[in-house]
Design a protein around this motif. Structure first.
Motif, short mmCIF file in Angstrom:
data_model
loop_
_atom_site.label_atom_id
_atom_site.label_comp_id
_atom_site.label_asym_id
_atom_site.label_seq_id
_atom_site.Cartn_x
_atom_site.Cartn_y
_atom_site.Cartn_z
N GLY A 208 30.33 69.73 51.24
CA GLY A 208 31.42 70.53 50.70
C GLY A 208 31.97 69.87 49.44
N SER A 209 32.67 70.65 48.62
CA SER A 209 33.38 70.07 47.48
C SER A 209 34.87 70.06 47.82
CB SER A 209 33.15 70.92 46.23
OG SER A 209 33.87 72.13 46.33
N ALA A 210 35.59 69.18 47.13
CA ALA A 210 37.04 69.12 47.37
C ALA A 210 37.68 70.47 47.07
CB ALA A 210 37.65 68.02 46.50
N ASP A 211 37.14 71.18 46.09
CA ASP A 211 37.68 72.51 45.76
C ASP A 211 37.49 73.51 46.90
OD1 ASP A 211 38.57 71.71 43.27
OD2 ASP A 211 36.72 72.29 42.25
N ASP A 212 36.43 73.37 47.67
CA ASP A 212 36.23 74.26 48.82
C ASP A 212 37.43 74.15 49.77
OD1 ASP A 212 33.66 75.19 48.10
OD2 ASP A 212 32.68 73.46 49.05
N ILE A 213 37.93 72.94 49.93
CA ILE A 213 39.05 72.72 50.86
C ILE A 213 40.36 73.18 50.20
CG2 ILE A 213 40.21 71.03 52.35
CD1 ILE A 213 37.07 71.43 52.77
N ALA A 214 40.51 72.90 48.92
CA ALA A 214 41.74 73.27 48.21
C ALA A 214 41.97 74.79 48.26
CB ALA A 214 41.68 72.79 46.76
N ARG A 215 40.87 75.54 48.16
CA ARG A 215 41.00 77.01 48.20
C ARG A 215 41.56 77.45 49.56
NH1 ARG A 215 36.67 76.91 44.46
NH2 ARG A 215 35.10 76.48 46.03
N GLY A 216 41.19 76.77 50.62
CA GLY A 216 41.73 77.09 51.95
C GLY A 216 43.21 76.80 52.02
N VAL A 217 43.63 75.69 51.42
CA VAL A 217 45.06 75.35 51.42
C VAL A 217 45.85 76.42 50.68
CG1 VAL A 217 46.79 73.68 50.64
CG2 VAL A 217 44.62 72.87 51.61
N LEU A 218 45.37 76.81 49.50
CA LEU A 218 46.07 77.85 48.71
C LEU A 218 46.27 79.12 49.52
CD1 LEU A 218 44.77 78.10 45.03
CD2 LEU A 218 47.01 77.40 45.85
N PHE A 219 45.25 79.49 50.25
CA PHE A 219 45.31 80.70 51.08
C PHE A 219 46.41 80.55 52.15
CE2 PHE A 219 43.70 82.70 55.06
CZ PHE A 219 43.78 84.04 54.68
N LEU A 220 46.47 79.42 52.80
CA LEU A 220 47.40 79.24 53.92
C LEU A 220 48.85 79.07 53.49
CD1 LEU A 220 45.23 76.89 56.21
CD2 LEU A 220 45.83 79.29 56.65
N VAL A 221 49.07 78.55 52.29
CA VAL A 221 50.47 78.30 51.88
C VAL A 221 51.09 79.50 51.16
CG1 VAL A 221 50.07 75.82 51.69
CG2 VAL A 221 49.97 77.22 49.62
N ASN A 222 50.28 80.51 50.87
CA ASN A 222 50.80 81.68 50.17
C ASN A 222 51.97 82.30 50.95
OD1 ASN A 222 50.81 84.68 49.34
ND2 ASN A 222 49.44 83.73 47.86
N ASP A 223 52.97 82.79 50.24
CA ASP A 223 54.09 83.46 50.89
C ASP A 223 53.61 84.57 51.83
OD1 ASP A 223 55.68 81.87 49.28
OD2 ASP A 223 57.03 83.50 48.71
N GLN A 224 52.52 85.25 51.41
CA GLN A 224 52.05 86.40 52.19
C GLN A 224 51.25 86.00 53.43
OE1 GLN A 224 50.08 88.69 49.12
NE2 GLN A 224 51.94 89.89 48.78
N ALA A 225 51.00 84.71 53.61
CA ALA A 225 50.23 84.27 54.78
C ALA A 225 51.16 84.00 55.97
CB ALA A 225 49.43 83.01 54.43
N ASP A 226 52.24 84.77 56.06
CA ASP A 226 53.27 84.45 57.05
C ASP A 226 52.90 84.86 58.48
OD1 ASP A 226 53.46 87.11 56.38
OD2 ASP A 226 55.63 87.20 56.50
N PHE A 227 51.77 85.55 58.66
CA PHE A 227 51.34 85.91 60.02
C PHE A 227 50.25 84.96 60.53
CE2 PHE A 227 49.78 89.12 63.25
CZ PHE A 227 51.00 89.25 63.92
N ILE A 228 49.93 83.97 59.70
CA ILE A 228 48.88 83.02 60.09
C ILE A 228 49.56 81.71 60.45
CG2 ILE A 228 46.76 81.82 59.37
CD1 ILE A 228 46.44 83.94 57.17
N THR A 229 49.59 81.39 61.72
CA THR A 229 50.19 80.11 62.12
C THR A 229 49.52 79.59 63.38
OG1 THR A 229 52.28 78.92 62.30
CG2 THR A 229 52.14 81.02 63.52
#
Ligand code: NDP
Length: 242
Positions: A208-229
């Motif tokens: 994997g690349s570090a960017d592969d993981i960073a993209r996952g973080v961006l997805f989870l911290v988005n304001d709209q990701a409020d139903f994912i916990t």
């Protein structure tokens, strides 16, 4: 998404953490990056990208509290916490010292408590928070020579689910990412022949690349990701399907 949100990335100056810091900055967040001893990488991140860096040991409860107070004063309350800092001290059980057991537990798992404890009250007051804990495929599957690391990373997954339940009514989501093998300094320490065997076991055929993981973080911290916990996002090229 509010672009003024303050994000703190532990171990945010090198490897996966650096990619996370840069991705968050690029997306408009105000980013604070933590590190422990690597002054050179921290200075470069500030000089090249304008990201403020803070040196403290995430395994030290009081140091975490003091740093969070300082960052809050300088940048504002921390609304996004990425618990990424981690170390390995590999060795089979019959050779592992108590020091190497404890260092890995303190840095990889104790840090999640230390940091989350330091930010949770302001997140509760604000009615908003995003916590992402970086686990590992080896916490899901175990790994020869890593009882300390696997125990700490496995602990992160239970920690995530319990804190997610506490945060749910307060607008705070808590999730984990379990990376597979990612091309960073940590993996460059693995002997070449062992690494070649590992890559053969990755269905997509690469690290994997570090960017592969960073993209996952961006997805989870988005304001709209409020139903994912309380979830764990495995980013591992199909190596382990959990
Ligand atoms: P690196 O070794 O490349 O970077 C580690 C970062 O953590 C550095 O910024 C380092 O700072 C910081 N750090 C280490 N100890 C402390 C401490 N006590 N206090 C504060 N900061 C500290 O690691 P990776 O980028 O590879 O790994 C990042 C995370 O991802 C870790 O939690 C790791 O376990 C996990 N992971 C990594 C995988 C991989 O294949 N690379 C696979 C699965 C999970 P300094 O420069 O000061 O040392």
């Amino acid at each position: 998404m509010s672009i003024s949100r303050v994000a703190l990335v532990t171990g945010g100056t090198r490897g996966i953490g650096k990619a996370i810091s840069l991705a968050l900055k690029e997306a408009g967040y105000t980013v604070a990056a933590n590190y422990n001893r690597g002054v050179e990488a921290a200075e470069a991140l500030t000089a090249e990208h304008g990201i403020q860096c803070y040196a403290f040991d995430v395994g030290d409860f009081d140091a975490c509290q003091t740093a969070v107070d300082q960052i809050t004063q300088e940048l504002g309350p921390i609304e996004i916490l990425v618990n990424n800092a981690g170390i390995t001290r590999d060795g089979t059980m019959h050779r592992m010292s108590a020091e190497n057991w404890q260092a890995v537990i303190d840095t990889n798992l104790g840090s999640c408590f230390n940091m989350s404890r330091a930010v949770i009250e302001s997140m509760r007051d604000a009615g908003f928070g995003r916590i992402v804990n970086i686990g590992s495929i080896n916490g899901q599957a175990g790994q020869y020579g890593q009882v300390n690391y696997a125990a700490a990373k496995s602990g992160i997954h239970g920690f995530t689910k319990a804190l997610a339940q506490e945060g749910a009514g307060k607008g705070i989501t808590v999730n984990a990412i379990a990376p597979g093998y990612v091309d960073t300094d940590m993996v460059r320490d693995v002997p070449e022949d062992v690494l070649a065997k590992i890559i053969k076991k990755i269905p997509v055929g690469r690290l994997g690349s570090a960017d592969d993981i960073a993209r996952g973080v961006l997805f989870l911290v988005n304001d709209q990701a409020d139903f994912i916990t309380g979830s764990t996002l495995s980013i591992n090229g199909g190596q382990h399907m959990y």
